[in-house]
Design a protein around this motif. Structure first.
Motif, short mmCIF file in Angstrom:
data_model
loop_
_atom_site.label_atom_id
_atom_site.label_comp_id
_atom_site.label_asym_id
_atom_site.label_seq_id
_atom_site.Cartn_x
_atom_site.Cartn_y
_atom_site.Cartn_z
N TRP A 9 0.71 -1.18 -0.09
CA TRP A 9 0.01 -0.03 0.06
C TRP A 9 0.86 1.40 -0.10
O TRP A 9 0.35 2.30 -0.61
CB TRP A 9 -1.00 0.10 1.47
N CYS A 13 0.33 3.99 -2.77
CA CYS A 13 -0.12 5.45 -2.46
C CYS A 13 1.00 6.36 -2.88
O CYS A 13 0.61 7.50 -3.44
CB CYS A 13 -0.55 5.40 -1.06
N PRO A 242 -8.05 4.15 0.41
CA PRO A 242 -7.13 3.03 0.27
C PRO A 242 -7.54 2.20 1.38
O PRO A 242 -7.53 2.45 2.73
CB PRO A 242 -5.71 3.31 0.27
N GLY A 243 -7.40 0.79 1.21
CA GLY A 243 -7.88 -0.07 2.24
C GLY A 243 -9.01 -0.29 2.56
O GLY A 243 -9.37 -1.28 3.57
N ALA A 247 -7.33 -3.82 -3.52
CA ALA A 247 -6.76 -3.19 -4.56
C ALA A 247 -7.53 -2.87 -5.62
O ALA A 247 -7.72 -1.67 -6.19
CB ALA A 247 -5.43 -3.71 -4.88
N TRP A 250 -10.17 -0.27 -4.86
CA TRP A 250 -9.89 1.38 -4.82
C TRP A 250 -9.40 1.71 -6.15
O TRP A 250 -9.53 2.91 -6.41
CB TRP A 250 -8.24 1.15 -3.84
#
Length: 335
Positions: A9, A13, A242-243, A247, A250
């Motif tokens: 992540w 990001c 995110p999360g 994925a 997102w």
């Protein structure tokens, strides 16, 4: 934002952050040209296409600049303004937020970077002197007073990370509990809406060559970052988190967030084109802008504070009544 910040992540990001910054910087001249084009349509004038701003910047960058008095300091100011503008673009979400644990700045730092870039954009007018000196001092004074005018808006964001603040706004409805933050977004939009054309933007002889190109790019970036920031605060529900569910969800949210960002820019371009029709001197326009930003921010802060303190006051009153009733029961049961 309860997802643990794993290395996967973190790099995802970081890549999204770089992509958002690049999109903002590259789209800034196109957006300025688009607004200029719409303004010409409203006034019936012939204007360059939206891509003409990019072509002008590219042409200025390849030209041999004329060396005038104070060009050394002016060049440093243009480069410093572009650095601050890109730094602010890096901190402004376009289609996604960053997860919990990712280094994120505060809202005050973001606004300070934008105000600092605006101050550096007006510095070449003061350094080079001539007929633009008065306009330069006026622009510096108006931009210096912008941060105090944003105090009610800064109080609403508080000292928390900006991404955490926007993540909280994602859960609020714009027509319900999130209405005060819509006013907050409108106040941020007025920062650039009533600014009009920058002081000295038509003074082509003040800067030339690469300095002129950097000045134009920095000015366009500052404008687009303010507008993107206003759209994020007014409606943070379009930003991906995110999360939340892996994925793939997102990435789908990121694509949707990018589409919503383009829609926000379309509305903002129409509003900016309309405000450019206002026939006001730069001094009066600066006073109207500062007063509108402060008053609207103060109204948003009062509405948000009333919405937060109302339920808390009711809970305190109810708890006090329960304590009094329990005390009366204890007194009555005491022999």
């Amino acid at each position: 934002m309860t997802h643990d910040l794993t290395w996967g992540w973190f790099f995802a990001c970081l890549l999204a952050l770089a992509l958002q910054t690049g999109v903002l910087v590259l789209a800034a001249p196109w957006f300025s040209g688009w607004v200029n084009r719409l303004t010409g349509r409203l006034t019936g004038e012939r204007r360059f296409p939206a891509g003409g701003r990019w072509q002008d910047s590219h042409h200025q960058f390849r030209r041999q600049g004329l060396r005038l008095r104070g060009d050394g300091l002016s060049g440093l100011a243009c480069r410093g303004a572009l650095i601050l503008a890109v730094f602010a673009a890096c901190m402004t979400p376009v289609f996604t937020l960053v997860p919990a644990g990712f280094p994120a700045p505060g809202f005050f730092l973001l606004c300070a970077a934008l105000v600092g870039a605006s101050l550096l954009l007006g510095l070449p007018l003061v350094v080079q002197g001539g007929t633009a000196t008065l306009a330069g001092y006026t622009a510096l004074l108006a931009d210096a007073l912008l941060l105090p005018a944003l105090v009610p808006v800064l109080v609403m964001a508080g000292g928390q990370d900006f991404s955490v603040f926007l993540a909280h706004l994602r859960l609020l409805s714009p027509a319900g509990e999130g209405a005060p933050f819509v006013l907050m977004g409108v106040a941020l939009f007025l920062v650039t809406a009533w600014k009009g054309r920058l002081a000295g933007e038509d003074l082509q002889g003040q800067l030339s060559g690469a300095d002129r190109a950097l000045w134009m790019l920095a000015a366009d970036c500052v404008q687009l970052v303010w507008i993107t920031l206003a759209g994020d605060v007014a409606w943070a529900g379009s930003l991906a988190l995110p999360g939340d569910g892996g994925a793939e969800p997102w990435l789908a949210q990121c694509l949707a967030g990018g589409a919503f960002w383009v829609a926000k820019l379309s509305v903002a371009a129409l509003l900016l084109a309309g405000t450019h029709l206002m026939v006001l001197t730069y001094q009066r326009r600066a006073r109207v802008r500062l007063a509108a930003v402060f008053l609207l921010g103060l109204l948003a802060w009062q509405v948000a504070y009333a919405g937060q303190s109302g339920p808390q006051t009711g809970n305190k009153t109810a708890s006090m009544q329960d304590e009094q009733e329990s005390a009366w029961r204890d007194d009555g049961a005491t022999p």
